[in-house]
Design an enzyme around this catalytic site. Structure first.
Site, PDB file in Angstrom:
ATOM      1  NE  ARG A  61      -2.206  -3.021  -0.309  1.00 58.20           N
ATOM      2  CZ  ARG A  61      -3.086  -3.787  -0.435  1.00 58.20           C
ATOM      3  NH1 ARG A  61      -4.405  -3.632  -0.569  1.00 58.20           N
ATOM      4  NH2 ARG A  61      -2.579  -5.118  -0.193  1.00 58.20           N
ATOM      5  CD  GLU A 112      -5.897   0.315   6.207  1.00 60.90           C
ATOM      6  OE1 GLU A 112      -5.413  -0.619   6.457  1.00 60.90           O
ATOM      7  OE2 GLU A 112      -6.176   0.585   5.022  1.00 60.90           O
ATOM      8  CG  HIS A 159      -7.628  -2.973   4.717  1.00 67.76           C
ATOM      9  ND1 HIS A 159      -6.627  -2.386   4.355  1.00 67.76           N
ATOM     10  CD2 HIS A 159      -7.950  -3.569   3.352  1.00 67.76           C
ATOM     11  CE1 HIS A 159      -6.142  -2.992   3.178  1.00 67.76           C
ATOM     12  NE2 HIS A 159      -6.852  -3.636   2.648  1.00 67.76           N
TER      13      HIS A 159
END
Length: 320
Positions: A237, A266, A285
């Site tokens: 994270r 994001e 991601h």
């Protein structure tokens, strides 16, 4: 009565392809949103939905959003943990929140893709080859004999450690409650402290859950403590690393580079400096984005919906 189900953030258009949705046919009308929506656009798209399937933490469900979705009855999140869902607010609104199974191996594999990409300068060398640039312009970093430092040694970190051993790396690990025996079981040595791990490691990779105790765990002092030849890898994270400190470290060459799969915002804004820094290897991601994992995510989501309709919800998430 047919219920409306909205599948969010299906960037690849995979949801209806990788799972069998026929068990809910005739009872649930499924719509898929491939673009990431926020604000009023998100509320409008979800207003008529009794069921929502969310992909990981791409779309936060806080108390305010839940309040504006009075028709919502079932919220399915992929995985069994989602820090972006306010479970207390969901319960107060009468919304059942369910999860799905998830495999740790896709993130392990991506972690090693990033480590290898950094060590052998794959992005720069591939770009030079495609653009008819210089033939061999970098000198790679060996993995064999180097020290791999793991911040976190859970399901993902322990598997990353075993791969490190296969490369002939010395592996050390640290987390707030890690013991000597647990570290040894994964083939790692327990570091004396977080600081000693950062000082000793040639590659530091993060595998911790984001919480109040881990947010900002790596700040300016910690990044300055790393070797100038060391690399930082984050597939966990973004909030675990202070963003301004990371930019300073990369601009100032405090470290050799970073590989990042997670970001504070994001999708990553087009103007973000992390997109263009030469010592950053970044991916959007992708840690959990594999065919097998998607089959599990969406297959379990269908099962969650079927069980909910039968009055026997599966994998219910509740606030601890």
């Amino acid at each position: 009565m047919t219920l409306r189900c909205t599948v969010l953030d299906d960037y690849q258009g995979a949801a209806l392809k990788v799972a069998d949705w026929t068990p809910v046919a005739g009872r649930v009308d499924v719509q898929v949103l491939r673009e990431h929506l926020t604000g009023e656009s998100l509320v409008a798209a979800l207003a008529d939905s009794e069921i929502i399937v969310a992909m990981r933490e791409r779309t936060p469900f806080d108390a305010e959003l839940l309040r504006r979705l009075p028709n919502l009855r079932l919220l399915v999140t992929t995985g069994m943990r989602n820090a972006s869902i306010d479970l207390e607010a969901a319960a107060a609104a009468g919304v059942t929140v369910c999860g799905t199974a998830a495999a740790p191996t896709p993130t392990v594999e991506l972690t090693w893709a990033l480590i290898l990409g950094l060590a052998r300068h794959l992005t720069a060398e591939n770009r030079a080859l495609r653009d008819a640039g210089p033939w061999q312009s970098t000198v790679g970093t060996d993995l064999n004999g180097q020290t791999l430092g793991l911040l976190g040694l859970g399901r993902i970190g322990s598997q990353v450690a075993r791969v490190g051993a296969a490369f002939g790396m010395e592996t050390i690990a640290w987390s707030p409650h890690l013991t000597v025996d647990r570290a040894a079981a994964a083939g790692a040595r327990l570091a004396e402290s977080k600081s000693s791990l950062l000082r000793e490691s040639d590659f530091v990779t993060i595998h911790l859950v984001l919480s109040e105790s881990t947010r900002g765990l790596l700040g300016e002092a910690e990044l300055r403590a790393m070797k100038s030849s060391a690399f930082l890898i984050n597939t966990s994270r973004a909030g675990i690393v202070e963003p301004e400190a990371l930019l300073k470290a990369l601009h100032g060459d405090w470290i050799a580079g970073a590989a990042l799969d997670v970001f504070e915002t994001e999708p990553l804004p087009s103007h973000d400096p992390l997109r263009s820094l030469p010592n950053v290897l970044a991916t959007p991601h992708l840690g959990y984005v594999t065919e097998r994992n998607y089959r599990t995510f969406y297959g379990d989501a269908v099962a969650d919906i079927v069980a909910f309709l039968a009055g026997e919800p599966l994998r219910v998430l509740e606030k601890a």
